[in-house]
Design a protein around this motif. Structure first.
Motif, mmCIF file in Angstrom:
data_model
loop_
_atom_site.group_PDB
_atom_site.id
_atom_site.type_symbol
_atom_site.label_atom_id
_atom_site.label_comp_id
_atom_site.label_asym_id
_atom_site.label_seq_id
_atom_site.Cartn_x
_atom_site.Cartn_y
_atom_site.Cartn_z
ATOM 1 N N UNK A 126 0.775 -1.330 0.062
ATOM 2 C CA UNK A 126 0.162 -0.058 -0.062
ATOM 3 C C UNK A 126 1.034 1.270 0.114
ATOM 4 N N UNK A 127 1.976 1.091 0.744
ATOM 5 C CA UNK A 127 2.810 2.502 1.022
ATOM 6 C C UNK A 127 3.556 2.627 -0.439
ATOM 7 N N UNK A 128 3.914 1.521 -1.092
ATOM 8 C CA UNK A 128 4.513 1.386 -2.400
ATOM 9 C C UNK A 128 3.517 2.133 -3.588
ATOM 10 N N UNK A 129 2.204 1.880 -3.266
ATOM 11 C CA UNK A 129 1.422 2.517 -4.297
ATOM 12 C C UNK A 129 0.565 1.218 -5.193
ATOM 13 N N UNK A 130 0.839 0.187 -4.590
ATOM 14 C CA UNK A 130 0.029 -1.012 -5.476
ATOM 15 C C UNK A 130 -1.291 -1.083 -4.898
ATOM 16 N N UNK A 131 -2.189 -1.310 -5.901
ATOM 17 C CA UNK A 131 -3.622 -1.530 -5.594
ATOM 18 C C UNK A 131 -4.359 -2.859 -5.341
ATOM 19 N N UNK A 132 -3.328 -3.630 -6.129
ATOM 20 C CA UNK A 132 -3.896 -5.050 -6.177
ATOM 21 C C UNK A 132 -2.644 -5.966 -5.878
ATOM 22 N N UNK A 133 -2.675 -6.988 -5.228
ATOM 23 C CA UNK A 133 -1.794 -7.994 -4.864
ATOM 24 C C UNK A 133 -2.456 -9.484 -4.887
ATOM 25 N N UNK A 134 -1.823 -10.190 -5.670
ATOM 26 C CA UNK A 134 -2.338 -11.780 -5.887
ATOM 27 C C UNK A 134 -1.157 -12.495 -5.673
ATOM 28 N N UNK A 135 -1.783 -13.773 -5.352
ATOM 29 C CA UNK A 135 -0.709 -14.984 -5.137
ATOM 30 C C UNK A 135 -1.475 -16.069 -5.181
ATOM 31 N N UNK A 136 -0.593 -17.271 -5.335
ATOM 32 C CA UNK A 136 -1.220 -18.299 -5.353
ATOM 33 C C UNK A 136 -0.776 -19.120 -4.118
ATOM 34 N N UNK A 137 -1.660 -20.207 -3.829
ATOM 35 C CA UNK A 137 -1.410 -20.709 -2.618
ATOM 36 C C UNK A 137 -1.868 -22.160 -2.190
#
Length: 131
Positions: A95-106
């Motif tokens: 969020x601080x970095x400016x990303x609005x979407x974070x995805x991952x696989x698990x």
């Protein structure tokens, strides 16, 4: 949990492969230190004896979207909340970095960890090079 999650913790190239192997994963020794040069940011946790006991990172173009990967916790420290603390710290940095979407696989056995951290399970796909 008394361990501190640190963004861009100084990490020697051999430490993440060693942690990966302790967790039962392939060490991927050739990925380090190149990974640190290519990802947006990473987080790590050290034990009092300075051993790396948790690691994860976010990579991508760094514009709107990032991909969280390699959330690893040393087997002796699993189920103590360290993985969730690591994920949440990475999301704060995203969020601080400016990303609005974070995805991952698990793996589905980890669904509760990621939903507690704010992820919404969804369908998707993975392509892998045939070897």
């Amino acid at each position: 949990m008394n361990h501190k999650v640190v963004i861009n913790l100084p990490i020697e190239p051999h430490e993440v492969p060693t942690l990966r192997q302790r967790a039962g994963w392939d060490g991927r020794h050739a990925d380090y230190p190149v990974l640190f040069e290519r990802c947006n940011f990473w987080a790590g946790v050290r034990e009092v004896n300075d051993e790396l006991i948790a690691f994860g990172y976010v990579s991508g173009m760094g514009l709107q979207h990032g991909y969280m990967e390699d959330i690893i916790v040393h087997p002796h420290y699993q189920n103590e909340g360290l993985g969730q603390a690591l994920v949440e710290k990475l999301l704060e940095e995203a969020e601080r970095f400016g990303l609005e979407i974070v995805t991952l696989t698990y793996d589905s056995r980890h669904t509760s960890l990621y939903t507690r951290s704010g992820f919404t399970p969804c369908s998707g796909g993975v392509w892998r090079k045939k070897v």
